[in-house]
Motif scaffolding. Structure first.
Motif, PDB file in Angstrom:
ATOM      1  N   GLY A 271       0.790  -1.220   0.000  1.00 22.86           N
ATOM      2  CA  GLY A 271       0.000   0.000   0.000  1.00 22.86           C
ATOM      3  C   GLY A 271       0.820   1.267   0.000  1.00 22.86           C
ATOM      4  O   GLY A 271       0.385   2.297  -0.517  1.00 22.86           O
ATOM      5  N   ILE A 272       2.005   1.217   0.586  1.00 25.01           N
ATOM      6  CA  ILE A 272       2.864   2.393   0.646  1.00 25.01           C
ATOM      7  C   ILE A 272       3.274   2.802  -0.762  1.00 25.01           C
ATOM      8  O   ILE A 272       3.141   3.951  -1.178  1.00 25.01           O
ATOM      9  CB  ILE A 272       4.105   2.105   1.504  1.00 25.01           C
ATOM     10  N   LYS A 273       3.769   1.838  -1.498  1.00 25.92           N
ATOM     11  CA  LYS A 273       4.245   2.090  -2.855  1.00 25.92           C
ATOM     12  C   LYS A 273       3.089   2.510  -3.772  1.00 25.92           C
ATOM     13  O   LYS A 273       3.230   3.447  -4.567  1.00 25.92           O
ATOM     14  CB  LYS A 273       4.932   0.836  -3.394  1.00 25.92           C
ATOM     15  N   ALA A 274       1.963   1.827  -3.658  1.00 20.84           N
ATOM     16  CA  ALA A 274       0.822   2.165  -4.510  1.00 20.84           C
ATOM     17  C   ALA A 274       0.376   3.601  -4.287  1.00 20.84           C
ATOM     18  O   ALA A 274       0.018   4.312  -5.236  1.00 20.84           O
ATOM     19  CB  ALA A 274      -0.337   1.206  -4.234  1.00 20.84           C
ATOM     20  N   ASP A 275       0.419   4.061  -3.038  1.00 21.18           N
ATOM     21  CA  ASP A 275      -0.046   5.398  -2.700  1.00 21.18           C
ATOM     22  C   ASP A 275       0.836   6.479  -3.334  1.00 21.18           C
ATOM     23  O   ASP A 275       0.349   7.365  -4.044  1.00 21.18           O
ATOM     24  CB  ASP A 275      -0.076   5.562  -1.176  1.00 21.18           C
ATOM     25  N   TRP A 276       2.151   6.407  -3.100  1.00 19.28           N
ATOM     26  CA  TRP A 276       2.991   7.491  -3.642  1.00 19.28           C
ATOM     27  C   TRP A 276       3.138   7.415  -5.164  1.00 19.28           C
ATOM     28  O   TRP A 276       3.291   8.442  -5.827  1.00 19.28           O
ATOM     29  CB  TRP A 276       4.348   7.551  -2.939  1.00 19.28           C
ATOM     30  N   LEU A 277       3.040   6.215  -5.712  1.00 21.13           N
ATOM     31  CA  LEU A 277       3.150   6.101  -7.168  1.00 21.13           C
ATOM     32  C   LEU A 277       1.987   6.778  -7.891  1.00 21.13           C
ATOM     33  O   LEU A 277       2.167   7.323  -8.985  1.00 21.13           O
ATOM     34  CB  LEU A 277       3.237   4.637  -7.577  1.00 21.13           C
ATOM     35  N   THR A 278       0.791   6.768  -7.293  1.00 21.71           N
ATOM     36  CA  THR A 278      -0.330   7.447  -7.958  1.00 21.71           C
ATOM     37  C   THR A 278      -0.054   8.941  -8.100  1.00 21.71           C
ATOM     38  O   THR A 278      -0.416   9.560  -9.105  1.00 21.71           O
ATOM     39  CB  THR A 278      -1.662   7.261  -7.202  1.00 21.71           C
ATOM     40  N   LYS A 279       0.594   9.536  -7.091  1.00 23.18           N
ATOM     41  CA  LYS A 279       0.911  10.964  -7.158  1.00 23.18           C
ATOM     42  C   LYS A 279       1.976  11.216  -8.225  1.00 23.18           C
ATOM     43  O   LYS A 279       1.902  12.186  -8.979  1.00 23.18           O
ATOM     44  CB  LYS A 279       1.386  11.476  -5.798  1.00 23.18           C
ATOM     45  N   ALA A 280       2.966  10.332  -8.286  1.00 23.61           N
ATOM     46  CA  ALA A 280       4.026  10.483  -9.286  1.00 23.61           C
ATOM     47  C   ALA A 280       3.475  10.313 -10.694  1.00 23.61           C
ATOM     48  O   ALA A 280       3.763  11.117 -11.597  1.00 23.61           O
ATOM     49  CB  ALA A 280       5.135   9.468  -9.023  1.00 23.61           C
ATOM     50  N   PHE A 281       2.658   9.285 -10.910  1.00 18.55           N
ATOM     51  CA  PHE A 281       2.131   9.013 -12.244  1.00 18.55           C
ATOM     52  C   PHE A 281       1.120  10.061 -12.687  1.00 18.55           C
ATOM     53  O   PHE A 281       0.808  10.163 -13.878  1.00 18.55           O
ATOM     54  CB  PHE A 281       1.490   7.629 -12.293  1.00 18.55           C
ATOM     55  N   SER A 282       0.577  10.834 -11.760  1.00 19.42           N
ATOM     56  CA  SER A 282      -0.335  11.922 -12.120  1.00 19.42           C
ATOM     57  C   SER A 282       0.408  13.040 -12.832  1.00 19.42           C
ATOM     58  O   SER A 282      -0.212  13.881 -13.503  1.00 19.42           O
ATOM     59  CB  SER A 282      -1.016  12.484 -10.866  1.00 19.42           C
ATOM     60  N   GLN A 283       1.744  13.059 -12.706  1.00 12.27           N
ATOM     61  CA  GLN A 283       2.537  14.169 -13.237  1.00 12.27           C
ATOM     62  C   GLN A 283       3.558  13.749 -14.291  1.00 12.27           C
ATOM     63  O   GLN A 283       3.837  14.516 -15.218  1.00 12.27           O
ATOM     64  CB  GLN A 283       3.276  14.859 -12.088  1.00 12.27           C
ATOM     65  N   LEU A 284       4.115  12.572 -14.159  1.00 12.42           N
ATOM     66  CA  LEU A 284       5.159  12.143 -15.074  1.00 12.42           C
ATOM     67  C   LEU A 284       4.608  11.882 -16.472  1.00 12.42           C
ATOM     68  O   LEU A 284       3.421  11.576 -16.643  1.00 12.42           O
ATOM     69  CB  LEU A 284       5.819  10.866 -14.552  1.00 12.42           C
ATOM     70  N   SER A 285       5.477  11.978 -17.460  1.00 12.95           N
ATOM     71  CA  SER A 285       5.090  11.584 -18.814  1.00 12.95           C
ATOM     72  C   SER A 285       4.809  10.083 -18.815  1.00 12.95           C
ATOM     73  O   SER A 285       5.260   9.351 -17.918  1.00 12.95           O
ATOM     74  CB  SER A 285       6.219  11.890 -19.794  1.00 12.95           C
ATOM     75  N   PHE A 286       4.079   9.626 -19.833  1.00 15.30           N
ATOM     76  CA  PHE A 286       3.730   8.201 -19.877  1.00 15.30           C
ATOM     77  C   PHE A 286       4.972   7.324 -19.947  1.00 15.30           C
ATOM     78  O   PHE A 286       5.053   6.289 -19.275  1.00 15.30           O
ATOM     79  CB  PHE A 286       2.824   7.920 -21.079  1.00 15.30           C
ATOM     80  N   SER A 287       5.962   7.723 -20.707  1.00 13.12           N
ATOM     81  CA  SER A 287       7.182   6.917 -20.825  1.00 13.12           C
ATOM     82  C   SER A 287       7.935   6.872 -19.501  1.00 13.12           C
ATOM     83  O   SER A 287       8.454   5.819 -19.106  1.00 13.12           O
ATOM     84  CB  SER A 287       8.087   7.467 -21.936  1.00 13.12           C
ATOM     85  N   SER A 288       7.990   8.008 -18.792  1.00 12.05           N
ATOM     86  CA  SER A 288       8.659   8.029 -17.485  1.00 12.05           C
ATOM     87  C   SER A 288       7.885   7.211 -16.465  1.00 12.05           C
ATOM     88  O   SER A 288       8.479   6.507 -15.636  1.00 12.05           O
ATOM     89  CB  SER A 288       8.813   9.473 -16.994  1.00 12.05           C
ATOM     90  N   ALA A 289       6.545   7.288 -16.504  1.00  8.10           N
ATOM     91  CA  ALA A 289       5.721   6.504 -15.592  1.00  8.10           C
ATOM     92  C   ALA A 289       5.902   5.013 -15.848  1.00  8.10           C
ATOM     93  O   ALA A 289       6.007   4.208 -14.905  1.00  8.10           O
ATOM     94  CB  ALA A 289       4.255   6.892 -15.755  1.00  8.10           C
ATOM     95  N   ARG A 290       5.960   4.640 -17.114  1.00 10.12           N
ATOM     96  CA  ARG A 290       6.134   3.231 -17.465  1.00 10.12           C
ATOM     97  C   ARG A 290       7.486   2.708 -16.986  1.00 10.12           C
ATOM     98  O   ARG A 290       7.583   1.590 -16.471  1.00 10.12           O
ATOM     99  CB  ARG A 290       6.001   3.068 -18.980  1.00 10.12           C
TER     100      ARG A 290
END
Length: 326
Positions: A271-290
């Motif tokens: 749950g820790i990782k899932a939580d902060w990753l949603t905030k990161a993926f809301s901003q990163l480009s699709f390639s960076s998120a992937r």
């Protein structure tokens, strides 16, 4: 006459619990053959939630987090509790890995925008820039050997809202597991962590919200077992200014809420990782998120409206979690 005796194993029963924690319903579902064990496990879990909230909350003046923030800019180290040091260490590491797109040092900004939403008054550019100036995850210094923490910028405030729910939900699942529970689900305002699967099923079936909507969901559901699922978007907390919708998720570069309208769902190992990753993926480009998702063994789906149609972009392995249609 031959009489046979069969030792029938008791079947697990479903137990559901709900309590108001962190301003939202904190729901626990678990399966057990022992009602006393189930009740004790849930009771212990909620007591742990209360103790962690008192450490992490920025709403409680006397919380450990706020006592740390009072010391910002001072040379003297703050000796943190194991729980606070743990979440700070994880958060700083997450900031490094996400190119700063996740940042817990935006506390001055989140308080500014929280007040703006409440009072319905748009902040001035000067107010935003002043709050932004005291942020920056590199201004947090940690010494693991002594659990010492320094906030090097005077006026710096921390906000754990982008990770604390996932952290606490994961700790609850860990507690349930330690008490012998093998099938459970914890849901903290959309931060979901699962343990095993419901009896007789391959996983927990979950619906995914549509962008910009509080009630509508995607036509397909997902099924997860022993995974965490978190969704982030602007359906519940936002401001509209000059016809543009600003999310409560802030851009660490500008100090303003995101305007992309993305709804991001992440499936991760905890749950820790899932939580902060949603905030990161809301901003990163699709390639960076992937790329980040691959590094973190996570999967995601990004949904947003384009020309009045929903555009969905998925990481490579996300499709494996779609519920099979029979």
């Amino acid at each position: 006459m031959l009489i046979s005796f069969y030792n029938l194993q008791a079947q697990p029963k479903k137990f559901s619990y709900s309590a108001s924690k962190m301003g939202s319903p904190f729901n626990i579902i678990l399966y057990s053959t022992d009602s006393l064990l189930a009740n004790r496990a849930a009771d212990d879990a909620y007591k742990m939630v209360d103790s962690l909230v008192y450490i992490f909350s920025d709403y409680i003046d006397s919380s450990e987090l706020n006592r740390l923030c009072v010391r910002a800019g001072q040379d003297q180290a703050f000796i943190a509790s194991p729980a606070l040091f743990d979440i700070l260490e994880i958060s700083v590491d997450a900031s490094r890995k996400s190119q700063g797109s996740f940042d817990i040092t935006l506390g001055a900004l989140t308080r500014l925008w929280r007040r703006a939403r409440k009072e319905k008054i748009w902040p001035s550019e000067n107010q935003v820039q002043q709050a932004l100036a005291v942020s920056g995850y590199k201004k947090i210094k940690l010494d693991k050997a002594t659990r010492s923490v320094w906030l090097t910028q005077k006026g710096m405030l921390l906000d754990l809202g982008g990770i604390a729910q996932g952290y606490i939900a994961q700790k609850v699942i860990d507690s349930l597991r330690s008490m012998g529970i093998s099938s459970a689900l914890v849901n903290v305002s959309g931060d979901i962590v699962t343990l095993g699967s419901p009896p007789g099923k391959n996983g927990w079936t979950l619906a995914l919200g549509l962008p910009e909507s509080r009630e509508k969901v995607l036509e397909r559901t997902i099924s997860v077992s022993g995974k965490a699922v978190t969704t982030s978007g602007n359906a519940f907390q936002f401001m509209i200014h000059e016809g543009k919708k600003y999310s409560h998720v802030l851009d660490p570069q500008t100090g303003y809420g995101l305007t992309s309208g993305r709804t991001v769902t992440v499936i991760a190992d905890d749950g820790i990782k899932a939580d902060w990753l949603t905030k990161a993926f809301s901003q990163l480009s699709f390639s960076s998120a992937r790329k980040l998702a691959r590094e973190q063994n996570a999967e995601f789906i990004i949904s947003e409206y384009r020309n009045e149609k929903i555009r969905k972009r998925l990481s490579r392995g996300f499709a494996s979690f779609w519920t099979t249609v029979k």
